[in-house]
Scaffold this motif. Structure first.
Motif, PDB file in Angstrom:
ATOM      1  N   ARG A 151      92.249 -12.640 -69.381  1.00  0.00           N
ATOM      2  CA  ARG A 151      92.656 -13.953 -69.882  1.00  0.00           C
ATOM      3  C   ARG A 151      91.977 -14.190 -71.226  1.00  0.00           C
ATOM      4  NH1 ARG A 151      92.819 -14.987 -64.212  1.00  0.00           N
ATOM      5  NH2 ARG A 151      94.495 -16.406 -63.576  1.00  0.00           N
ATOM      6  N   THR A 152      92.614 -14.983 -72.061  1.00  0.00           N
ATOM      7  CA  THR A 152      92.050 -15.295 -73.370  1.00  0.00           C
ATOM      8  C   THR A 152      91.492 -16.719 -73.388  1.00  0.00           C
ATOM      9  OG1 THR A 152      94.202 -16.015 -74.197  1.00  0.00           O
ATOM     10  CG2 THR A 152      93.604 -13.712 -74.568  1.00  0.00           C
ATOM     11  N   GLU A 164      93.113 -18.546 -70.214  1.00  0.00           N
ATOM     12  CA  GLU A 164      94.520 -18.650 -69.845  1.00  0.00           C
ATOM     13  C   GLU A 164      95.148 -17.264 -69.923  1.00  0.00           C
ATOM     14  OE1 GLU A 164      96.986 -22.392 -71.001  1.00  0.00           O
ATOM     15  OE2 GLU A 164      97.522 -20.826 -72.423  1.00  0.00           O
ATOM     16  N   ASP A 165      96.010 -16.957 -68.945  1.00  0.00           N
ATOM     17  CA  ASP A 165      96.720 -15.679 -69.003  1.00  0.00           C
ATOM     18  C   ASP A 165      98.097 -15.884 -69.628  1.00  0.00           C
ATOM     19  OD1 ASP A 165      98.341 -16.781 -67.048  1.00  0.00           O
ATOM     20  OD2 ASP A 165      97.568 -15.535 -65.411  1.00  0.00           O
ATOM     21  N   ALA A 166      98.896 -14.828 -69.673  1.00  0.00           N
ATOM     22  CA  ALA A 166     100.188 -14.899 -70.347  1.00  0.00           C
ATOM     23  C   ALA A 166     101.131 -15.893 -69.683  1.00  0.00           C
ATOM     24  CB  ALA A 166     100.832 -13.507 -70.384  1.00  0.00           C
ATOM     25  N   ALA A 167     100.929 -16.148 -68.388  1.00  0.00           N
ATOM     26  CA  ALA A 167     101.762 -17.097 -67.658  1.00  0.00           C
ATOM     27  C   ALA A 167     101.179 -18.506 -67.675  1.00  0.00           C
ATOM     28  CB  ALA A 167     101.950 -16.627 -66.221  1.00  0.00           C
ATOM     29  N   LEU A 225      87.838 -17.994 -79.173  1.00  0.00           N
ATOM     30  CA  LEU A 225      88.883 -19.020 -79.206  1.00  0.00           C
ATOM     31  C   LEU A 225      89.677 -18.934 -80.508  1.00  0.00           C
ATOM     32  CD1 LEU A 225      90.229 -21.640 -78.150  1.00  0.00           C
ATOM     33  CD2 LEU A 225      88.312 -22.897 -79.172  1.00  0.00           C
ATOM     34  N   LEU A 226      88.978 -18.776 -81.620  1.00  0.00           N
ATOM     35  CA  LEU A 226      89.651 -18.657 -82.908  1.00  0.00           C
ATOM     36  C   LEU A 226      90.569 -17.443 -82.943  1.00  0.00           C
ATOM     37  CD1 LEU A 226      89.904 -19.695 -85.852  1.00  0.00           C
ATOM     38  CD2 LEU A 226      88.027 -18.134 -86.426  1.00  0.00           C
ATOM     39  N   ALA A 227      90.107 -16.358 -82.359  1.00  0.00           N
ATOM     40  CA  ALA A 227      90.862 -15.100 -82.384  1.00  0.00           C
ATOM     41  C   ALA A 227      91.890 -15.001 -81.259  1.00  0.00           C
ATOM     42  CB  ALA A 227      89.895 -13.918 -82.301  1.00  0.00           C
ATOM     43  N   GLU A 228      91.995 -16.037 -80.418  1.00  0.00           N
ATOM     44  CA  GLU A 228      92.872 -15.987 -79.242  1.00  0.00           C
ATOM     45  C   GLU A 228      92.592 -14.706 -78.452  1.00  0.00           C
ATOM     46  OE1 GLU A 228      96.877 -18.308 -80.426  1.00  0.00           O
ATOM     47  OE2 GLU A 228      96.622 -16.416 -81.504  1.00  0.00           O
ATOM     48  N   ALA A 229      91.290 -14.483 -78.197  1.00  0.00           N
ATOM     49  CA  ALA A 229      90.847 -13.188 -77.694  1.00  0.00           C
ATOM     50  C   ALA A 229      90.214 -13.308 -76.305  1.00  0.00           C
ATOM     51  CB  ALA A 229      89.834 -12.580 -78.671  1.00  0.00           C
ATOM     52  N   TYR A 230      89.948 -12.142 -75.738  1.00  0.00           N
ATOM     53  CA  TYR A 230      89.226 -12.059 -74.473  1.00  0.00           C
ATOM     54  C   TYR A 230      87.737 -12.254 -74.737  1.00  0.00           C
ATOM     55  CZ  TYR A 230      93.649  -9.901 -73.174  1.00  0.00           C
ATOM     56  OH  TYR A 230      94.983  -9.652 -72.969  1.00  0.00           O
ATOM     57  N   ALA A 231      86.999 -12.591 -73.675  1.00  0.00           N
ATOM     58  CA  ALA A 231      85.562 -12.814 -73.818  1.00  0.00           C
ATOM     59  C   ALA A 231      84.882 -12.537 -72.483  1.00  0.00           C
ATOM     60  CB  ALA A 231      85.288 -14.248 -74.283  1.00  0.00           C
TER      61      ALA A 231
END
Length: 492
Positions: A39-40, A63-66, A27-33
């Motif tokens: 989605r991040t 959440e994805d880019a959209a 979440l901090l890194a706005e990353a995938y998991a």
């Protein structure tokens, strides 16, 4: 029956806290998991059974880019056995609660996932269950999936056994046999995630720490292990309170431990705000005929007052150097990172939103923007000549100060403003409600001291007779920071 989160979560439950913390690092890194692809992570919640989540240990929203959402619901177990044995209550409960999650009316088919996060599991069983679920996702229809288990199909005996065990547990959870469509649908949304936290040489903590390091300002990169410890602590403590974290809350919670880089999603906005601050500062002349005066003591007094109050008014007569002092504070803050600096004559628009649009900002929520700015830079709103803000532009200032006052996530924010001695009553007419609830201190900027006048006289010998002339002359000449050619009411 509702269960106390203190009992269900247990603030000391190490593995569960580590699993939640791993997603908090993402979440901090706005990353995938792990768990949901493409989605991040945008939110992490823990111990949510009382909020309608059958799988309640860790709930992760992606959440994805959209901006399309997907949810991962996990039960966390340090160890897990995959079988339908009655004594194997952990796996039985996970299948039961996963079935209940699938049947929720707001479950998003093909997007959401549910399942288990585990520390240790028999490798052969892990591979078998994951293969079974991958097959279900690869089969568009139940008929195609079932063909794998028909006579001559590709399913091994181990995969058939696990499928039959899951189907039996689903029948028990459902109170009746499930159709082949239901079994296929269930397996297509089930995930098994294995974490490595507790043994010596565990690999997941270093991965999380490396992610965190990439989020920290270069000077604080070495604090990544400390921040990871803080994140783990937050996850464990929050489990006892059925807590939730979005990125704004997480950033605010760790910003006291280390300074962050600008988030990827906010970097352009913060860069633009910093460029604006730099350009506004350069509009304030800070020299007297090319000579700059060192008024460091005034900056130190600002710092001292900011430690005691949330608003500092820098007040003085025209030409005393109050705007110069704000410029110095702004330039010092820019050296540390992004800042927010507003200048009366440069405001455009009738609200923060319209101002942000006029400056090419993204339109990100103001609260979140300020959280990110404060964590990556200096949590101080600088305003020059606040008493000269035109009435039509005053809502811009009100929007920002209202957000700072009302948001608990911005309780570290301070405000530094410059204004004329005669402007305080005008200011109270439109900001009085906020000044009444914020502790305010005033820094008076007087005419040059004898030492400062001597410094200027050495650089400009022709001014010495005036700088050390009669009191009436000194009262004017020792306020030398006038805008050349400006009207008296616009000076200083």
């Amino acid at each position: 029956m509702p269960q106390s989160p203190e009992l269900a979560g247990g603030e000391g439950f190490t593995f569960e806290g580590d699993a939640a913390a791993f997603y908090l690092a993402a979440l901090l890194a706005e990353a995938y998991a792990p768990g949901i692809d493409d989605r991040t992570v945008v939110r992490v919640s823990v111990q949510q059974r009382d909020f309608g989540e059958p799988l309640d240990d860790v709930i992760v929203d992606f959440e994805d880019a959209a901006k399309n959402l997907a949810r991962l619901s996990l039960q966390v177990k340090r160890s897990l056995t995959i079988s339908k044995a009655k004594a194997n209550t952990d796996f039985c409960d996970i299948i039961r609660d996963s079935w209940a999650t699938l049947r929720k009316p707001n479950f998003r088919i093909k997007s959401d996932r549910y399942g288990a996060a585990v520390g240790t599991v028999a490798p052969s069983k892990e591979r078998t269950l994951k293969t079974l679920c991958d097959w279900a996702r690869e089969s568009v229809t139940a008929a195609h999936f079932d063909a794998r288990f028909a006579q001559g199909g590709s399913a091994s005996e181990d995969i058939r056994t696990v499928k039959n065990d899951v189907a039996a547990l689903l029948e028990e959870a459902n109170g009746a046999p499930c159709t082949s469509d239901e079994v296929h649908l269930f397996l297509a949304h089930f995930v098994l995630i294995q974490f490595d936290f507790l043994r010596e040489g565990a690999t997941d903590p270093p991965d999380a720490i490396n992610r965190i390091r990439d989020c920290l300002a270069p000077d604080d990169a070495a604090k990544a292990p400390l921040v990871w410890s803080r994140v783990v602590q937050l996850a464990r403590a929050s489990a006892g309170k059925s807590g939730q974290f979005d990125r704004a809350r997480l950033v605010r919670s760790i910003s006291s431990v280390a300074r962050l880089r600008a988030a990827t999603s906010y970097r352009l906005d913060l860069d633009k705000l910093t460029a604006l601050a730099r350009s506004y500062a350069h509009l304030i002349p800070d020299d007297v005929g090319g000579t700059k005066l060192d008024r460091t003591s005034l900056l130190e007094r600002i710092d001292d007052k900011l430690a005691r109050a949330r608003v500092v008014q820098v007040r003085g007569l025209p030409g005393s150097g109050k705007s110069v002092l704000v410029r110095r504070a702004v330039e010092r803050a820019i050296e540390l990172g992004p800042i927010l600096f507003l200048k009366a004559e440069q405001l455009e628009g009738t609200s923060w939103i319209s101002y942000a649009t006029s400056q090419g900002l993204s339109g990100a929520p103001l609260e979140q923007l300020l959280v990110e700015l404060g964590a990556a830079g200096t949590p101080i709103l600088f305003i020059d000549a606040i008493d000269r803000v035109e009435k039509e532009h005053q809502p811009i200032i009100i929007d920002v100060i209202h957000t700072i006052v009302e948001s608990p996530r911005l309780d570290n924010w301070r405000v530094v403003v410059s204004l004329r001695d005669t402007g305080i009553e005008v200011l109270r007419n439109w900001l009085g409600n906020y000044l009444d609830v914020l502790k305010v201190e005033t820094l008076g900027v007087d005419q040059l001291s004898d030492d400062e006048a001597e410094t200027l006289a050495k650089a400009k010998p022709h001014l010495r007779p005036l700088l050390f002339g009669s009191a009436r002359v000194q009262e004017i000449v020792r306020r030398p920071f006038f805008y050349e050619g400006a009207e008296p009411e616009l000076r200083g």
